[in-house]
Design an enzyme around this catalytic site. Structure first.
Site, mmCIF file in Angstrom:
data_model
loop_
_atom_site.group_PDB
_atom_site.id
_atom_site.type_symbol
_atom_site.label_atom_id
_atom_site.label_comp_id
_atom_site.label_asym_id
_atom_site.label_seq_id
_atom_site.Cartn_x
_atom_site.Cartn_y
_atom_site.Cartn_z
ATOM 1 N N LYS A 72 0.845 -1.206 0.101
ATOM 2 C CA LYS A 72 -0.057 0.063 0.076
ATOM 3 C C LYS A 72 0.949 1.323 -0.077
ATOM 4 C CE LYS A 72 -4.555 0.702 0.039
ATOM 5 N NZ LYS A 72 -5.614 -0.007 -0.315
ATOM 6 N N ASP A 111 -6.843 4.203 -4.708
ATOM 7 C CA ASP A 111 -7.563 3.926 -3.434
ATOM 8 C C ASP A 111 -8.254 5.256 -3.111
ATOM 9 O OD1 ASP A 111 -7.871 2.121 -1.155
ATOM 10 O OD2 ASP A 111 -6.944 3.646 0.172
ATOM 11 N N VAL A 180 -17.629 3.349 -4.605
ATOM 12 C CA VAL A 180 -18.070 2.158 -4.388
ATOM 13 C C VAL A 180 -19.545 2.099 -3.666
ATOM 14 C CG1 VAL A 180 -17.827 -0.172 -3.218
ATOM 15 C CG2 VAL A 180 -15.666 1.344 -3.991
HETATM 16 N N1 LIG Z 1 -12.858 1.946 -4.694
HETATM 17 C C1 LIG Z 1 -12.295 0.657 -4.456
HETATM 18 O O1 LIG Z 1 -12.452 0.005 -5.814
HETATM 19 C C2 LIG Z 1 -12.120 -0.099 -3.402
HETATM 20 C C3 LIG Z 1 -11.409 -1.428 -3.271
HETATM 21 C C4 LIG Z 1 -11.640 -2.128 -1.989
HETATM 22 C C5 LIG Z 1 -12.059 -1.470 -0.814
HETATM 23 N N2 LIG Z 1 -12.252 -0.023 -0.756
HETATM 24 C C6 LIG Z 1 -12.856 0.732 0.360
HETATM 25 O O2 LIG Z 1 -14.158 1.072 0.181
HETATM 26 C C7 LIG Z 1 -14.304 2.426 1.167
HETATM 27 C C8 LIG Z 1 -14.920 3.385 0.107
HETATM 28 O O3 LIG Z 1 -14.048 3.633 -1.149
HETATM 29 P P1 LIG Z 1 -14.526 4.653 -2.154
HETATM 30 O O4 LIG Z 1 -13.508 4.362 -3.457
HETATM 31 O O5 LIG Z 1 -15.981 4.515 -2.402
HETATM 32 O O6 LIG Z 1 -14.036 6.059 -1.450
HETATM 33 P P2 LIG Z 1 -14.739 7.534 -1.723
HETATM 34 O O7 LIG Z 1 -13.687 8.177 -1.152
HETATM 35 O O8 LIG Z 1 -15.126 7.587 -3.226
HETATM 36 O O9 LIG Z 1 -15.896 7.340 -0.663
HETATM 37 C C9 LIG Z 1 -16.221 7.398 0.520
HETATM 38 C C10 LIG Z 1 -17.373 8.034 0.720
HETATM 39 O O10 LIG Z 1 -17.639 8.048 2.301
HETATM 40 C C11 LIG Z 1 -17.896 9.165 2.950
HETATM 41 N N3 LIG Z 1 -17.503 9.337 4.188
HETATM 42 C C12 LIG Z 1 -16.331 9.514 4.747
HETATM 43 N N4 LIG Z 1 -16.323 9.560 6.071
HETATM 44 C C13 LIG Z 1 -17.603 9.327 6.497
HETATM 45 C C14 LIG Z 1 -18.308 8.943 7.789
HETATM 46 N N5 LIG Z 1 -17.802 9.126 8.748
HETATM 47 N N6 LIG Z 1 -19.638 8.727 7.528
HETATM 48 C C15 LIG Z 1 -20.252 8.486 6.370
HETATM 49 N N7 LIG Z 1 -19.792 8.843 5.330
HETATM 50 C C16 LIG Z 1 -18.452 9.296 5.063
HETATM 51 C C17 LIG Z 1 -17.380 10.397 1.865
HETATM 52 O O11 LIG Z 1 -17.954 11.352 1.945
HETATM 53 C C18 LIG Z 1 -17.421 9.461 0.652
HETATM 54 O O12 LIG Z 1 -18.566 9.855 0.111
HETATM 55 C C19 LIG Z 1 -12.829 2.814 1.601
HETATM 56 O O13 LIG Z 1 -12.932 2.208 2.814
HETATM 57 C C20 LIG Z 1 -11.739 1.906 0.358
HETATM 58 O O14 LIG Z 1 -10.662 1.660 0.830
HETATM 59 C C21 LIG Z 1 -12.483 0.434 -2.208
#
Ligand SMILES: NC(=O)c1ccc[n+]([C@@H]2O[C@H](COP(=O)([O-])OP(=O)(O)OC[C@H]3O[C@@H](n4cnc5c(N)ncnc54)[C@H](O)[C@@H]3O)[C@@H](O)[C@H]2O)c1
Length: 351
Positions: A72, A111, A180
């Site tokens: 990472k 990420d 996601v």
């Molecule tokens: N993008 C991928 O393909 C992928 C793959 C594996 C894991 N993940 C994990 O999934 C999660 C989301 O990823 P993403 O790419 O959608 O990120 P992103 O940044 O697009 O979305 C995160 C969302 O969560 C919201 N948020 C943040 N803190 C919050 C809280 N305390 N309460 C409510 N909402 C909150 C943000 O406003 C945002 O809309 C992360 O933990 C990431 O590590 C993502």
């Protein structure tokens, strides 16, 4: 004990920001793992994140049966820092130099805080990058595949809890409507799930309205009376305190690092709340990137591999039942078995 094979920390010569690369393991093959560009109170918090997230990547690939190790990269932004496009490019070049210095033992992808367009910039410097935009030969946005994989995990859970993989009419509460989370909310709404959603960004209420989902505040939703709680925001949502207040039967979601501390898995088990480990439920994006870009699978074959998360979760739940352990322990055991099988005994236990 230091679990990681290598940790690099450097103040980026162009960006002036801390760039942290944690290579956890190459036992199963060259490592892969995303670039997190996020705000931290102190850069050392970014280091802690990188250490935990890279270890989780090792588990993610091992449980998914892929020949990749875990790594990472974190760029720790001081609170309040805003990056203009020139400085953002500087960040990507700093990251790219560090990745290129790893001689192929680690490749990066997107990420939280980064996207395929950033991977395109990194790709100007090093070939060791996943998920560049599709017109540049990459597999593009991983989030729809991550959402698809979480859906597969939810089906396996539903069959286990209710004897039926059909999700129609189940009540689910989803935290975080980002890349996601929004995809997953749309998939679940199409399945007829009764959804409650939240985000700290209240402009996302429009998504709730569009889907006919109920909206709660981030504080309220955690204790919603639902079948499944779905963490899809950032990590650490499951604290000792929160677990005591939960009213759901299961927690399954794509957010990485959901447990504030490892012991929380046992607390959930004691409360008979099924927790499908995040490194299993969130593997779809990584599976799609590795299978299409490294194994050269076509879209249908890659999708089948993402959907195979359903079978993996079913197997983990059965093993956990048979052995009287948590699904997390069953998944660790599965991962360790695969890693041991790949590493000669003489290397895994040096004298
Ligand atoms: N993008 C991928 O393909 C992928 C793959 C594996 C894991 N993940 C994990 O999934 C999660 C989301 O990823 P993403 O790419 O959608 O990120 P992103 O940044 O697009 O979305 C995160 C969302 O969560 C919201 N948020 C943040 N803190 C919050 C809280 N305390 N309460 C409510 N909402 C909150 C943000 O406003 C945002 O809309 C992360 O933990 C990431 O590590 C993502």
């Amino acid at each position: 004990m230091l679990d990681h094979e290598k940790i690099l920390i450097r103040r980026g010569p162009r960006s002036d920001l801390p760039v942290i690369l944690a290579l956890h393991s190459t036992a199963l093959g060259p490592a892969a793992g995303g670039l997190r560009l996020w705000h931290y109170p102190d850069w050392r918090d970014g280091l802690t994140d990188a250490l935990r997230l890279s270890a989780a990547m090792t588990l993610k690939f091992a449980v998914a049966g892929l020949t990749s190790g875990g790594g990472k990269t974190v760029v720790a932004l001081p609170q309040g820092t805003r990056l203009d496009s020139a400085r953002r490019r500087d960040v990507m070049y700093d990251v790219a130099d560090m990745i290129d210095s790893m001689d192929g033992s680690y490749a990066v992808g997107p990420d939280v805080g980064t996207a395929p367009a950033d991977m395109a910039v990194i790709g100007e410097v090093t070939p060791h990058v996943f998920c560049k935009p599709e017109d540049l030969g990459g597999s593009g946005d991983s989030s729809p595949h991550t959402a698809q994989g979480t859906l597969a995990a939810l089906r396996a859970l539903s069959r286990r809890l209710y004897g039926d993989a059909n999700l129609e009419g189940r009540r689910m509460a989803l935290i975080g409507l980002g890349h996601v989370g929004e995809h997953l909310a749309r998939l679940l709404a199409a399945e007829g799930v009764e959804l409650t959603v939240t985000d700290i960004d209240t402009s996302k209420m429009e998504i709730a309205e569009d889907l006919g989902a109920a909206w709660r505040s981030p504080d309220e939703i955690v204790t919603a009376d639902v079948d499944v709680l779905i963490p899809a925001a950032l990590g650490g949502v499951l604290t000792t305190q929160v677990v005591g207040d939960l009213r759901c039967r299961a927690v399954v979601g794509p957010a990485n690092n959901q447990l504030a501390t490892p012991e929380v898995a046992e607390l959930l088990h004691q409360r008979s709340i099924v927790w499908i480990p995040d490194y299993v439920a969130s593997a779809g994006g990584a599976i799609n990137a590795i299978t299409t870009e490294l194994y050269e699978f076509g879209a249908d074959q890659a999708r089948a591999r993402v959907n195979a998360i359903e079978g993996t979760v079913t197997a983990l739940l059965e093993t956990a039942d048979d052995l009287g352990v948590t699904p997390d322990q069953a998944a660790h055991e599965m991962a360790q078995r695969r890693i041991r099988a790949a590493v000669p005994e003489s290397l895994s236990h040096p004298h």
